[in-house]
Design a protein around this motif. Structure first.
Motif, PDB file in Angstrom:
ATOM      1  N   GLU A   9       0.799  -1.226   0.000  1.00 28.58           N
ATOM      2  CA  GLU A   9       0.000   0.000   0.000  1.00 28.58           C
ATOM      3  C   GLU A   9       0.834   1.280   0.000  1.00 28.58           C
ATOM      4  OE1 GLU A   9      -2.895  -0.294   3.178  1.00 28.58           O
ATOM      5  OE2 GLU A   9      -3.116  -2.424   2.785  1.00 28.58           O
ATOM      6  N   PRO A  25       4.031   1.405  -3.181  1.00 28.24           N
ATOM      7  CA  PRO A  25       3.552   1.690  -4.538  1.00 28.24           C
ATOM      8  C   PRO A  25       3.000   3.104  -4.721  1.00 28.24           C
ATOM      9  CG  PRO A  25       2.745  -0.445  -3.813  1.00 28.24           C
ATOM     10  CD  PRO A  25       3.363   0.231  -2.618  1.00 28.24           C
ATOM     11  N   SER A  26       2.527   3.711  -3.648  1.00 29.63           N
ATOM     12  CA  SER A  26       1.968   5.062  -3.770  1.00 29.63           C
ATOM     13  C   SER A  26       2.847   6.093  -3.061  1.00 29.63           C
ATOM     14  CB  SER A  26       0.550   5.089  -3.205  1.00 29.63           C
ATOM     15  OG  SER A  26       0.564   4.700  -1.849  1.00 29.63           O
ATOM     16  N   SER A  79       2.764   9.735  -4.400  1.00 29.91           N
ATOM     17  CA  SER A  79       1.528  10.438  -4.059  1.00 29.91           C
ATOM     18  C   SER A  79       1.497  10.819  -2.586  1.00 29.91           C
ATOM     19  CB  SER A  79       0.313   9.569  -4.381  1.00 29.91           C
ATOM     20  OG  SER A  79       0.252   9.325  -5.760  1.00 29.91           O
ATOM     21  N   VAL A  80       1.944   9.906  -1.726  1.00 32.08           N
ATOM     22  CA  VAL A  80       1.976  10.193  -0.293  1.00 32.08           C
ATOM     23  C   VAL A  80       2.951  11.337  -0.028  1.00 32.08           C
ATOM     24  CG1 VAL A  80       2.623   9.276   1.976  1.00 32.08           C
ATOM     25  CG2 VAL A  80       1.290   7.870   0.399  1.00 32.08           C
ATOM     26  N   CYS A 135      -0.944  13.880  -2.438  1.00 30.35           N
ATOM     27  CA  CYS A 135      -2.017  13.829  -3.447  1.00 30.35           C
ATOM     28  C   CYS A 135      -3.062  12.805  -3.028  1.00 30.35           C
ATOM     29  CB  CYS A 135      -1.477  13.413  -4.813  1.00 30.35           C
ATOM     30  SG  CYS A 135      -0.320  14.595  -5.505  1.00 30.35           S
ATOM     31  N   GLU A 174      -6.006   9.955  -4.024  1.00 31.02           N
ATOM     32  CA  GLU A 174      -6.117   8.951  -5.073  1.00 31.02           C
ATOM     33  C   GLU A 174      -6.886   9.518  -6.254  1.00 31.02           C
ATOM     34  OE1 GLU A 174      -7.950   4.503  -5.624  1.00 31.02           O
ATOM     35  OE2 GLU A 174      -7.235   5.094  -3.644  1.00 31.02           O
TER      36      GLU A 174
END
Length: 155
Positions: free
Chosen positions: A136, A139-140, A143-144, A148, A150
């Motif tokens: 979790e 991969p993001s 963005s974290v 940002c 989702e």
């Protein structure tokens, strides 16, 4: 104190492996040089008997070397109350880099039921956190890092 240390986190990534009879994954945390942690890279590796297994057969981790206010190596640790000879525990985020005591089947048989339960619970919690990071958070990570939501475009 963790927030300041984590501000030096440069990258976090996960790699999987399935070769030579060993299966698992490795979480790698890279840090910019700083005055808090001597390590520029900390790895935690999980080895499993099979892809279907959710309990690690073995866990390896880079020891974290903290630097004190005087510039010397130190451990950001708290003493374990009531346990003579017990190793101190690291507090906060960096406690993730303490490896639960994975034991052989023979050693497990010598533990009391209560000790087995506590060890299994600690292993489940550690692996659950590692899997969350792997599936979790990593991969993001962009963005974290950029805060940002989702589906929201990256700035």
């Amino acid at each position: 104190a963790d927030i300041l240390r984590l501000s030096y986190l440069k990258d976090v990534f996960c790699s999987t492996f399935d070769s030579s009879g060993e299966k698992g994954f490795k979480l790698t945390f890279r840090f910019h040089p700083n005055t808090f942690i001597e390590n520029t890279e900390i790895e935690k590796t999980y080895f499993f008997n099979s892809q279907d297994s959710i309990m690690a057969e073995r866990i390896q981790c880079t020891p974290v070397s903290f630097i004190g206010l005087d510039g010397k190596k130190t451990g950001h640790k708290k003493k374990v109350k009531g346990k003579k000879g017990a190793s101190p525990e690291i507090e906060g985020f960096f406690s993730f880099f303490q490896v639960p005591d994975v034991r052989s089947k023979e050693e497990m048989q010598t533990l009391t039921t209560s000790a087995k339960r506590k060890l299994k619970a600690a292993l489940r919690q550690d692996i659950s956190l590692a899997l969350s990071l792997k599936e979790e958070i990593v991969p993001s990570a962009i963005s974290v890092f950029l805060d940002c939501s989702e589906g929201e475009p990256l700035p």
